[in-house]
Design a protein around this motif. Structure first.
Motif, PDB file in Angstrom:
ATOM      1  N   THR A  22       0.830  -1.209   0.000  1.00  0.00           N
ATOM      2  CA  THR A  22       0.000   0.000   0.000  1.00  0.00           C
ATOM      3  C   THR A  22       0.858   1.250   0.000  1.00  0.00           C
ATOM      4  O   THR A  22       0.598   2.200  -0.747  1.00  0.00           O
ATOM      5  CB  THR A  22      -0.934  -0.002   1.227  1.00  0.00           C
ATOM      6  OG1 THR A  22      -1.788  -1.142   1.140  1.00  0.00           O
ATOM      7  CG2 THR A  22      -1.788   1.254   1.264  1.00  0.00           C
ATOM      8  N   THR A  23       1.919   1.271   0.830  1.00  0.00           N
ATOM      9  CA  THR A  23       2.769   2.464   0.873  1.00  0.00           C
ATOM     10  C   THR A  23       3.589   2.617  -0.408  1.00  0.00           C
ATOM     11  O   THR A  23       3.906   3.742  -0.810  1.00  0.00           O
ATOM     12  CB  THR A  23       3.707   2.429   2.094  1.00  0.00           C
ATOM     13  OG1 THR A  23       4.487   1.238   2.077  1.00  0.00           O
ATOM     14  CG2 THR A  23       2.919   2.488   3.384  1.00  0.00           C
ATOM     15  N   ILE A  24       3.924   1.505  -1.058  1.00  0.00           N
ATOM     16  CA  ILE A  24       4.633   1.593  -2.345  1.00  0.00           C
ATOM     17  C   ILE A  24       3.742   2.252  -3.397  1.00  0.00           C
ATOM     18  O   ILE A  24       4.165   3.168  -4.108  1.00  0.00           O
ATOM     19  CB  ILE A  24       5.095   0.192  -2.804  1.00  0.00           C
ATOM     20  CG1 ILE A  24       6.234  -0.304  -1.914  1.00  0.00           C
ATOM     21  CG2 ILE A  24       5.546   0.229  -4.276  1.00  0.00           C
ATOM     22  CD1 ILE A  24       6.642  -1.735  -2.180  1.00  0.00           C
ATOM     23  N   ILE A  25       2.495   1.786  -3.495  1.00  0.00           N
ATOM     24  CA  ILE A  25       1.567   2.369  -4.469  1.00  0.00           C
ATOM     25  C   ILE A  25       1.341   3.848  -4.171  1.00  0.00           C
ATOM     26  O   ILE A  25       1.359   4.699  -5.082  1.00  0.00           O
ATOM     27  CB  ILE A  25       0.216   1.618  -4.452  1.00  0.00           C
ATOM     28  CG1 ILE A  25       0.403   0.164  -4.936  1.00  0.00           C
ATOM     29  CG2 ILE A  25      -0.813   2.336  -5.325  1.00  0.00           C
ATOM     30  CD1 ILE A  25       0.778   0.026  -6.373  1.00  0.00           C
ATOM     31  N   GLU A  26       1.136   4.181  -2.909  1.00  0.00           N
ATOM     32  CA  GLU A  26       0.914   5.584  -2.548  1.00  0.00           C
ATOM     33  C   GLU A  26       2.145   6.432  -2.846  1.00  0.00           C
ATOM     34  O   GLU A  26       2.034   7.561  -3.331  1.00  0.00           O
ATOM     35  CB  GLU A  26       0.559   5.689  -1.060  1.00  0.00           C
ATOM     36  CG  GLU A  26      -0.821   5.126  -0.726  1.00  0.00           C
ATOM     37  CD  GLU A  26      -1.091   5.104   0.770  1.00  0.00           C
ATOM     38  OE1 GLU A  26      -0.134   5.361   1.552  1.00  0.00           O
ATOM     39  OE2 GLU A  26      -2.240   4.830   1.160  1.00  0.00           O
ATOM     40  N   GLY A  27       3.331   5.900  -2.577  1.00  0.00           N
ATOM     41  CA  GLY A  27       4.560   6.647  -2.831  1.00  0.00           C
ATOM     42  C   GLY A  27       4.833   6.870  -4.305  1.00  0.00           C
ATOM     43  O   GLY A  27       5.449   7.873  -4.690  1.00  0.00           O
ATOM     44  N   LEU A  28       4.375   5.946  -5.144  1.00  0.00           N
ATOM     45  CA  LEU A  28       4.575   6.079  -6.592  1.00  0.00           C
ATOM     46  C   LEU A  28       3.469   6.892  -7.265  1.00  0.00           C
ATOM     47  O   LEU A  28       3.547   7.153  -8.469  1.00  0.00           O
ATOM     48  CB  LEU A  28       4.637   4.691  -7.240  1.00  0.00           C
ATOM     49  CG  LEU A  28       5.866   3.839  -6.903  1.00  0.00           C
ATOM     50  CD1 LEU A  28       5.710   2.424  -7.447  1.00  0.00           C
ATOM     51  CD2 LEU A  28       7.142   4.478  -7.450  1.00  0.00           C
ATOM     52  N   SER A  29       2.474   7.303  -6.509  1.00  0.00           N
ATOM     53  CA  SER A  29       1.334   8.002  -7.110  1.00  0.00           C
ATOM     54  C   SER A  29       1.719   9.292  -7.853  1.00  0.00           C
ATOM     55  O   SER A  29       1.100   9.595  -8.886  1.00  0.00           O
ATOM     56  CB  SER A  29       0.260   8.290  -6.056  1.00  0.00           C
ATOM     57  OG  SER A  29       0.769   9.074  -5.002  1.00  0.00           O
ATOM     58  N   PRO A  30       2.734  10.076  -7.403  1.00  0.00           N
ATOM     59  CA  PRO A  30       3.128  11.244  -8.213  1.00  0.00           C
ATOM     60  C   PRO A  30       3.613  10.868  -9.607  1.00  0.00           C
ATOM     61  O   PRO A  30       3.350  11.593 -10.583  1.00  0.00           O
ATOM     62  CB  PRO A  30       4.252  11.885  -7.384  1.00  0.00           C
ATOM     63  CG  PRO A  30       3.974  11.461  -5.987  1.00  0.00           C
ATOM     64  CD  PRO A  30       3.445  10.064  -6.107  1.00  0.00           C
ATOM     65  N   PHE A  89      10.816   9.491  -2.114  1.00  0.00           N
ATOM     66  CA  PHE A  89       9.979   8.286  -2.151  1.00  0.00           C
ATOM     67  C   PHE A  89      10.475   7.255  -1.145  1.00  0.00           C
ATOM     68  O   PHE A  89       9.678   6.659  -0.389  1.00  0.00           O
ATOM     69  CB  PHE A  89       9.982   7.690  -3.554  1.00  0.00           C
ATOM     70  CG  PHE A  89       9.469   6.274  -3.618  1.00  0.00           C
ATOM     71  CD1 PHE A  89       8.115   6.005  -3.507  1.00  0.00           C
ATOM     72  CD2 PHE A  89      10.346   5.206  -3.777  1.00  0.00           C
ATOM     73  CE1 PHE A  89       7.641   4.701  -3.557  1.00  0.00           C
ATOM     74  CE2 PHE A  89       9.881   3.904  -3.830  1.00  0.00           C
ATOM     75  CZ  PHE A  89       8.525   3.656  -3.716  1.00  0.00           C
ATOM     76  N   ALA A  90      11.792   7.042  -1.115  1.00  0.00           N
ATOM     77  CA  ALA A  90      12.358   6.044  -0.208  1.00  0.00           C
ATOM     78  C   ALA A  90      12.019   6.368   1.242  1.00  0.00           C
ATOM     79  O   ALA A  90      11.825   5.467   2.059  1.00  0.00           O
ATOM     80  CB  ALA A  90      13.867   5.954  -0.398  1.00  0.00           C
ATOM     81  N   GLY A  91      11.912   7.659   1.543  1.00  0.00           N
ATOM     82  CA  GLY A  91      11.567   8.053   2.895  1.00  0.00           C
ATOM     83  C   GLY A  91      10.123   7.784   3.256  1.00  0.00           C
ATOM     84  O   GLY A  91       9.762   7.731   4.439  1.00  0.00           O
TER      85      GLY A  91
END
Length: 218
Positions: A22-30, A89-91
């Motif tokens: 979930t956090t990966i998808i949210e982080g890649l959203s930009p 993103f990594a953060g």
């Protein structure tokens, strides 16, 4: 062999005990917002973990790995590769959150198996999650990198007395029993095909284990 025949259970933590997808998808959203026809979440995760396997090594910590993969995906998707954006993103991609069934499942499973929980997190990152799980020191292996975690699972899965519980594919030349937790299968019945058990959650896996126990008693 049945689920109850294995004395040791190895759990690959990501996707089984903890939700980091979930956090990966949210982080890649930009990045995805810049695309005219962005890939589906399942496709995003497939691309992400393929790049993670291909580009990371045992000397990389998780932050460096996430950053490198972010930049690789930007290039793959025809977007500008921005190292600073990769660092940002990594953060945001932290250890993730525990699935609700994880603490109770661990409490149940240690009654029947010798547990080994393998994670790509380091000890500090894993400690926050482990407060709710309560693993003993000999039950956890916080490897500190994706490559080291895969290597540890590969070594453990060479033992035919081990049942491997994972959200990903079985290691090549896997000698262990293999059970896949695929949470996208929610609402579908447990299945077994080609000696691979498939369940939609840890709770479903435990129900399968209890059914196997009842058959032994009967």
């Amino acid at each position: 062999m049945q689920l109850t025949d294995y004395p040791r259970l190895c759990i690959a933590a990501h996707g089984v005990l903890m939700d980091r997808d979930t956090t990966i998808i949210e982080g890649l959203s930009p990045l995805l917002a810049q695309m005219r026809d962005p890939p589906t979440p399942d496709r995003v995760l497939t691309d992400y973990f393929r790049a993670l396997h291909a580009l990371t090594d045992a000397d990389m910590n998780t932050v460096s790995a996430h950053c490198i993969v972010y930049c690789a995906l930007a290039s793959q998707w025809g977007l500008e590769s921005d190292w600073q954006a990769g660092i940002a993103f990594a953060g945001t991609v932290d250890a993730g959150t525990l699935y609700e069934d994880a603490p109770g499942a661990i409490h149940y499973l240690r009654k029947f198996y010798r547990l080994t929980v393998v994670s790509s997190l380091d000890e500090r990152e894993f400690a926050a999650l482990d407060k709710r799980i309560g693993l003993a020191a000999h039950e956890r292996l916080a490897s500190g990198s994706f490559v080291a975690a895969r290597a540890a699972i590969h070594d453990i899965a060479a033992d035919p007395d081990v049942l491997l519980l994972s959200a990903g594919p079985a290691p090549v030349s896997c000698g262990a029993g293999y059970c896949r937790i695929d949470r996208s299968r929610r609402g579908t019945a447990p299945a077994k095909a080609d000696s691979v058990w498939q369940f939609a959650s840890l709770s479903d896996f435990i129900r399968g284990h209890q059914l196997a126990l009842r058959r032994e008693i009967l």
